[in-house]
Design a protein around this motif. Structure first.
Motif, PDB file in Angstrom:
ATOM      1  N   LYS A  93       0.814  -1.212   0.000  1.00 16.45           N
ATOM      2  CA  LYS A  93       0.000   0.000   0.000  1.00 16.45           C
ATOM      3  C   LYS A  93       0.847   1.261   0.000  1.00 16.45           C
ATOM      4  O   LYS A  93       0.561   2.214  -0.738  1.00 16.45           O
ATOM      5  CB  LYS A  93      -0.923  -0.028   1.226  1.00 16.45           C
ATOM      6  CG  LYS A  93      -1.826   1.172   1.346  1.00 16.45           C
ATOM      7  CD  LYS A  93      -2.700   1.062   2.593  1.00 16.45           C
ATOM      8  CE  LYS A  93      -3.533   2.300   2.774  1.00 16.45           C
ATOM      9  NZ  LYS A  93      -4.362   2.226   3.978  1.00 16.45           N
ATOM     10  N   GLU A  94       1.899   1.275   0.785  1.00 17.18           N
ATOM     11  CA  GLU A  94       2.734   2.485   0.876  1.00 17.18           C
ATOM     12  C   GLU A  94       3.421   2.796  -0.458  1.00 17.18           C
ATOM     13  O   GLU A  94       3.504   3.956  -0.857  1.00 17.18           O
ATOM     14  CB  GLU A  94       3.758   2.360   2.006  1.00 17.18           C
ATOM     15  CG  GLU A  94       3.128   2.290   3.389  1.00 17.18           C
ATOM     16  CD  GLU A  94       2.173   3.446   3.682  1.00 17.18           C
ATOM     17  OE1 GLU A  94       2.536   4.599   3.398  1.00 17.18           O
ATOM     18  OE2 GLU A  94       1.070   3.175   4.183  1.00 17.18           O
ATOM     19  N   LYS A  97       0.815   4.203  -2.823  1.00 13.07           N
ATOM     20  CA  LYS A  97       0.514   5.601  -2.488  1.00 13.07           C
ATOM     21  C   LYS A  97       1.584   6.538  -3.035  1.00 13.07           C
ATOM     22  O   LYS A  97       1.276   7.616  -3.523  1.00 13.07           O
ATOM     23  CB  LYS A  97       0.369   5.765  -0.979  1.00 13.07           C
ATOM     24  CG  LYS A  97      -0.946   5.212  -0.441  1.00 13.07           C
ATOM     25  CD  LYS A  97      -1.041   5.088   1.061  1.00 13.07           C
ATOM     26  CE  LYS A  97      -0.557   6.204   1.890  1.00 13.07           C
ATOM     27  NZ  LYS A  97      -0.795   6.011   3.326  1.00 13.07           N
ATOM     28  N   LYS A  98       2.841   6.124  -2.963  1.00 14.34           N
ATOM     29  CA  LYS A  98       3.933   6.945  -3.480  1.00 14.34           C
ATOM     30  C   LYS A  98       3.835   7.097  -4.997  1.00 14.34           C
ATOM     31  O   LYS A  98       3.981   8.194  -5.522  1.00 14.34           O
ATOM     32  CB  LYS A  98       5.283   6.318  -3.145  1.00 14.34           C
ATOM     33  CG  LYS A  98       5.707   6.436  -1.713  1.00 14.34           C
ATOM     34  CD  LYS A  98       7.050   5.753  -1.531  1.00 14.34           C
ATOM     35  CE  LYS A  98       7.343   5.481  -0.086  1.00 14.34           C
ATOM     36  NZ  LYS A  98       8.563   4.678   0.080  1.00 14.34           N
ATOM     37  N   ASN A 104      -5.292   7.238   0.169  1.00 11.41           N
ATOM     38  CA  ASN A 104      -5.781   5.873   0.307  1.00 11.41           C
ATOM     39  C   ASN A 104      -6.897   5.501  -0.667  1.00 11.41           C
ATOM     40  O   ASN A 104      -7.406   4.409  -0.622  1.00 11.41           O
ATOM     41  CB  ASN A 104      -6.248   5.598   1.737  1.00 11.41           C
ATOM     42  CG  ASN A 104      -7.370   6.509   2.163  1.00 11.41           C
ATOM     43  OD1 ASN A 104      -8.048   7.101   1.332  1.00 11.41           O
ATOM     44  ND2 ASN A 104      -7.562   6.624   3.456  1.00 11.41           N
TER      45      ASN A 104
END
Length: 108
Positions: A93-94, A97-98, A104
């Motif tokens: 997920k991180e 996101k980047k 989110n």
């Protein structure tokens, strides 16, 4: 995956007609596993289709999602189009996101 050796959590779904909305993808995938990130982008190789990146909360959900959707088709221009499911090159997920510059996309 079953033996816990592969714990990747992010998959890519291809062959999603552009007319399909995000809520439809969320509902379709949500039957098989909990996701915490979903983004839909134009497929760079097609003017008719999108691709979806999604991250699951538990890597074991990948099996259920794959088994549930591997034969899923969309009727598009009177033709059944089979979706394709792959592990994403972008994992987690991180990282999503980047790459997509979002918080989110509707998930907490």
């Amino acid at each position: 995956i079953v033996q816990g050796e592969d714990k990747r959590t992010t998959i890519l779904i291809k062959n999603i007609p552009k007319i399909i909305k995000k809520r439809e993808i969320r509902s379709m995938v949500g039957k098989y596993g909990n996701i915490n990130f979903l983004v839909i982008e134009p497929d760079p190789n097609s003017i008719y289709f999108n691709i979806a990146y999604l991250n699951v909360i538990n890597y074991k959900s990948i099996i259920a999602i794959y088994m549930g959707l591997r034969k899923h088709t969309f009727n598009y221009f009177n033709k059944d189009i089979l979706i394709k499911i792959y592990y994403s090159n972008i994992q987690g997920k991180e990282e999503l996101k980047k790459i997509f510059k979002v918080e989110n996309y509707g998930y907490k």
